[in-house]
Design an enzyme around this catalytic site. Structure first.
Site, PDB file in Angstrom:
ATOM      1  CG  PHE A 213      -3.451  -5.841   0.473  1.00  0.00           C
ATOM      2  CD1 PHE A 213      -2.593  -6.370   1.411  1.00  0.00           C
ATOM      3  CD2 PHE A 213      -3.992  -4.597   0.700  1.00  0.00           C
ATOM      4  CE1 PHE A 213      -2.275  -5.664   2.557  1.00  0.00           C
ATOM      5  CE2 PHE A 213      -3.693  -3.883   1.845  1.00  0.00           C
ATOM      6  CZ  PHE A 213      -2.829  -4.419   2.779  1.00  0.00           C
ATOM      7  CG  ASP A 215      -2.538 -11.071  -3.353  1.00  0.00           C
ATOM      8  OD1 ASP A 215      -3.667 -11.582  -3.476  1.00  0.00           O
ATOM      9  OD2 ASP A 215      -1.703 -11.483  -2.545  1.00  0.00           O
TER      10      ASP A 215
END
Length: 331
Positions: A213, A215
């Site tokens: 992910f 992020d």
């Protein structure tokens, strides 16, 4: 998620603010080898789970709201996950589609027992309403029906989520080229897989297609590990705690280079170990690169797309990376 991998690699090849240090990847991989800790999906005990449709509804709401905790230094993902868990335990209808469409900022705060306005509170409320409306319109109000319609394909689930719910369409334009990252849509698939342990609502035949992910925490840790290098200008911006704008070249490079770097780590570990390595894979004979919920390292960089430097005093950043983002897991 070939489009995530391909467009991230495209950015990494043209990046001017962030570069991938291949010698840093070599050092990390040499340290990791096959000593990869296993991390349970909910080792902190902060998530709701009842092994049924209500858990799916909870996770979808959670991942709808899972963004931007900055600049509230006291608020983090744990507060969101545990707050929603407690709200659902107290009222099983709290995430019904019709109710999601009616929440206001103060009501959301009350739900989470948060004493002041949430970061991007109006946007959070807007997304809840969007989710409630679309679930009611096309999925009989249930996120579990959304999951059922994907035919046990994590990639199809991500496609369905981004098709029906505009708030999950995580993509940007970088130097005239569209870049796909799909952070929260992929988190939803991986959360289901982790929560249900690859069974029931979490059974996906292609879970290995999910990427890490992109992020705000992963770049910070990869930087400390020597995998990512920042330009002097970007480093100064980060050291000064200046917000990096959403969709800016710097932001896209940070995120895309993180995806690309971890893919390169995966490939190198696979090469050195002689075992198949997948991102969130389910093959029990493989070493697996799991991209579950963000967890243990949140406290190191509690900002939303304003990555901050990790303190040199932080112990064993590699272990923090592996444990905190559930990066590397042997099933």
């Amino acid at each position: 998620m070939d489009e995530v991998r391909a467009t991230s690699a495209w950015v990494a090849a043209r990046s001017s603010h962030v570069t991938i240090d291949h010698s840093g990847i070599e050092k990390v991989v040499e340290t990791v080898k096959t000593s990869i800790p296993k991390v349970e999906w909910d080792f902190e005990g902060i998530h709701y789970f009842d092994d049924g449709p209500l858990t799916v509804q909870y996770l979808f709401v959670l991942d709808t709201l899972n963004f931007c905790f900055w600049p509230d230094k006291d608020l983090n993902y744990d507060d969101l996950a545990s707050g929603l868990k407690e709200a659902l335990q107290n009222d099983k209808s709290v995430f019904d589609a019709d109710r999601l469409q009616k929440y206001t900022g103060p009501e959301l705060r009350k739900l989470l027992k948060w004493p002041r306005p949430l970061p991007l509170e109006d946007e959070r409320v807007r997304l809840l309403r969007e989710v409630g409306l679309e679930l009611e319109k096309n999925f009989e109000g249930k996120a579990s029906n959304l999951v059922d319609s994907c035919g046990k394909s994590a990639e199809k689930l991500v496609t369905l989520v981004t098709r029906h719910f505009p708030g999950f369409r995580d993509h940007s334009v970088y130097k005239g080229h569209q870049v796909f990252l799909y952070k929260r849509a992929q988190i939803f698939a991986a959360d289901l897989w982790g929560a249900f342990k690859g069974k029931g609502y979490g059974e996906f035949n292609d879970i290995g297609e999910i990427t890490i992910f992109a992020d705000y925490i992963v770049p910070a840790v990869l930087r400390q590990l020597g995998v990512l290098k920042y330009s002097a200008a970007l480093a100064a911006t980060i050291e000064a705690n200046v917000e990096i704008g959403s969709g800016s070249e710097e932001e896209v490079e940070l995120r895309a280079c993180s995806v690309c770097a971890v893919e390169k780590m995966r490939e190198l570990i696979q090469k050195k170990s002689g075992k198949q390595l997948r991102t969130s894979g389910s093959n029990k004979e493989s070493i697996t690169l799991e991209t579950g919920v963000e967890c243990g390292i949140r406290y190191l960089a509690m900002v939303c797309w304003c990555p901050v430097p990790i303190s040199p005093a932080s112990s064993d950043p590699l272990h923090i990376l592996l444990r905190g983002i559930k990066s590397l897991v042997v099933l």
